[in-house]
Write a protein that holds these residues in place. Structure first.
Motif, short mmCIF file in Angstrom:
data_model
loop_
_atom_site.label_atom_id
_atom_site.label_comp_id
_atom_site.label_asym_id
_atom_site.label_seq_id
_atom_site.Cartn_x
_atom_site.Cartn_y
_atom_site.Cartn_z
N THR A 199 0.81 -1.23 0.00
CA THR A 199 0.00 0.00 0.00
C THR A 199 0.84 1.27 0.00
OG1 THR A 199 -0.11 -0.06 2.43
CG2 THR A 199 -1.89 -1.15 1.20
N GLN A 200 2.08 1.21 0.46
CA GLN A 200 2.87 2.43 0.65
C GLN A 200 3.85 2.75 -0.47
OE1 GLN A 200 1.94 4.39 3.27
NE2 GLN A 200 0.45 2.73 3.51
N ILE A 201 4.43 1.73 -1.11
CA ILE A 201 5.47 1.99 -2.11
C ILE A 201 4.94 2.87 -3.23
CG2 ILE A 201 7.01 0.94 -3.81
CD1 ILE A 201 7.87 0.50 -0.92
N GLY A 202 3.77 2.55 -3.75
CA GLY A 202 3.20 3.37 -4.82
C GLY A 202 2.95 4.80 -4.38
N GLN A 203 2.47 4.98 -3.14
CA GLN A 203 2.24 6.33 -2.64
C GLN A 203 3.54 7.10 -2.48
OE1 GLN A 203 -1.09 6.96 0.23
NE2 GLN A 203 -0.89 4.75 0.60
N PHE A 204 4.58 6.41 -2.04
CA PHE A 204 5.89 7.08 -1.91
C PHE A 204 6.35 7.63 -3.26
CE2 PHE A 204 7.11 4.06 1.81
CZ PHE A 204 6.25 4.76 2.64
N LEU A 205 6.16 6.83 -4.30
CA LEU A 205 6.61 7.24 -5.63
C LEU A 205 5.82 8.44 -6.15
CD1 LEU A 205 7.02 3.69 -7.21
CD2 LEU A 205 8.83 5.17 -6.32
N VAL A 206 4.51 8.43 -5.91
CA VAL A 206 3.68 9.55 -6.35
C VAL A 206 4.03 10.82 -5.59
CG1 VAL A 206 1.31 10.41 -6.43
CG2 VAL A 206 1.80 8.07 -7.14
N GLU A 207 4.28 10.69 -4.30
CA GLU A 207 4.58 11.85 -3.48
C GLU A 207 5.98 12.40 -3.71
OE1 GLU A 207 1.74 10.16 0.16
OE2 GLU A 207 3.93 10.14 0.32
N ALA A 208 6.91 11.53 -4.10
CA ALA A 208 8.30 11.97 -4.26
C ALA A 208 8.57 12.59 -5.62
CB ALA A 208 9.26 10.79 -4.04
N ALA A 209 7.94 12.08 -6.66
CA ALA A 209 8.21 12.55 -8.02
C ALA A 209 7.01 13.27 -8.58
CB ALA A 209 8.59 11.36 -8.93
N GLY A 210 7.19 14.53 -8.95
CA GLY A 210 6.10 15.28 -9.56
C GLY A 210 5.78 14.74 -10.94
N GLY A 211 4.49 14.53 -11.20
CA GLY A 211 4.08 14.00 -12.49
C GLY A 211 4.29 12.51 -12.66
N ALA A 212 4.54 11.82 -11.55
CA ALA A 212 4.75 10.37 -11.64
C ALA A 212 3.45 9.66 -11.98
CB ALA A 212 5.30 9.84 -10.32
N ARG A 213 3.55 8.64 -12.79
CA ARG A 213 2.42 7.78 -13.14
C ARG A 213 2.85 6.35 -12.86
NH1 ARG A 213 2.05 7.91 -18.23
NH2 ARG A 213 3.79 9.31 -18.60
N VAL A 214 2.33 5.81 -11.77
CA VAL A 214 2.81 4.55 -11.21
C VAL A 214 1.80 3.44 -11.50
CG1 VAL A 214 3.61 3.39 -9.13
CG2 VAL A 214 3.95 5.87 -9.38
N VAL A 215 2.29 2.32 -11.99
CA VAL A 215 1.48 1.13 -12.21
C VAL A 215 1.92 0.08 -11.19
CG1 VAL A 215 0.88 -0.74 -13.79
CG2 VAL A 215 1.13 1.60 -14.65
N VAL A 216 0.99 -0.41 -10.40
CA VAL A 216 1.26 -1.45 -9.41
C VAL A 216 0.45 -2.68 -9.81
CG1 VAL A 216 1.21 -2.09 -6.97
CG2 VAL A 216 1.58 0.30 -7.62
N THR A 217 1.14 -3.77 -10.09
CA THR A 217 0.45 -4.99 -10.51
C THR A 217 0.21 -5.89 -9.32
OG1 THR A 217 2.48 -6.25 -10.97
CG2 THR A 217 1.62 -4.86 -12.73
N GLN A 218 -0.89 -6.62 -9.41
CA GLN A 218 -1.26 -7.61 -8.42
C GLN A 218 -1.53 -8.94 -9.12
OE1 GLN A 218 -1.29 -7.22 -5.09
NE2 GLN A 218 -0.58 -5.11 -5.34
#
Length: 275
Positions: free
Chosen positions: A154-173
């Motif tokens: 739950t946190q890794i994707g949020q870290f990436l969005v919060e750290a990098a402006g304009g980040a577009r993160v895909v998290v697969t399950q």
């Protein structure tokens, strides 16, 4: 004469096989009643006789060609028009997040937002947030290992969005239910309505995502594979699809995971900005 010889030979063969006499007689009677086609000369003469009976004369092929003109003469009179079809390829459209908006911060400052912030900060994954940012700044691929319940999903994707402006993160399950449940939890932690802002999900047969504002997309491996195949080798893993890719539960070996890892391994050298 040849047909009579064939009939005698067939009758002798059937007698040798023990065929009853009454059956042989019935087959011989049916054979005799069949219409025998006329020889080739007679068949060729039939159309001419029919034409004479009706008073219509059949013109020879040479006369028809003379009346219509030769093939070369006809082709010279035809105006040849060549149509050139050009396939114009426009700029590839982003998968999602081309109008991502920064959070207003009002919910984070609320009592519920402060409470959720404390819950996040208590997770073991939150303690390695800065270390993860440093590793991503120097390395393209980072392997994150943590115990169940540490908050890595739950946190890794949020870290990436919060750290990098304009980040577009895909998290697969690996499973459909996991993608839905994790997306709901992350949206709750951010004080968002799922699918209306930064958090969304996409599984087979169901999508809840704001195409323009989404920054954190949870999806199954099958959805990701279909997107990659549709993009083709030239656009696969490009910035139009994502800036960061998180493969959760990568240790669970499956056919879909092996395919994604194989494609990713070949694409990484040509995608230096992909993390």
């Amino acid at each position: 004469h040849e047909q009579e010889e064939a009939l005698v030979a067939a009758k002798a063969f059937l007698e040798g096989e023990g065929m009853p006499e009454e059956v042989l007689e019935e087959l011989q009677a049916r054979w005799a009643s069949l219409h025998i086609a006329p020889p080739a000369e007679e068949a060729a003469a039939e159309p001419a006789a029919a034409a004479e009976a009706t008073g219509v004369s059949a013109a020879p092929e040479e006369a028809e060609e003379a009346a219509l003109g030769s093939h070369e003469a006809v082709l010279e009179e035809v105006e040849v028009v060549q149509v050139e079809v050009k396939k114009t390829k426009g700029a590839p459209r982003m998968w999602f997040g081309w109008k991502a908006e920064a959070p207003t911060g009002s919910w984070q400052q609320s009592a519920q937002g402060q409470k959720m912030k404390k819950v996040r900060e208590a997770l073991p994954a939150f303690k390695v947030k800065d270390e993860l940012s440093k590793l991503l700044a120097s390395d393209q691929v980072v392997l994150v290992h943590g115990e169940t319940g540490s908050g890595k999903t739950t946190q890794i994707g949020q870290f990436l969005v919060e750290a990098a402006g304009g980040a577009r993160v895909v998290v697969t399950q690996p499973r459909r239910f996991a993608a839905l449940s994790v997306a709901r939890r992350v949206a709750e932690e951010r004080g968002e309505e799922l699918g209306q802002n930064a958090v969304g999900y996409m599984v087979r047969g169901e999508t809840k995502m704001h195409p323009a504002r989404c920054q954190l997309l949870f999806c199954t491996l099958g959805v990701l594979l279909r997107r990659l195949i549709a993009q083709g080798s030239e656009e696969m893993f490009s910035s139009n699809d994502m800036t960061h890719l998180v493969l959760d539960e990568v240790h669970e070996r499956s056919m879909d995971m092996d395919f994604v890892l194989t494609l990713l391994r070949h694409a990484l050298p040509s995608r230096p900005k992909l993390k």
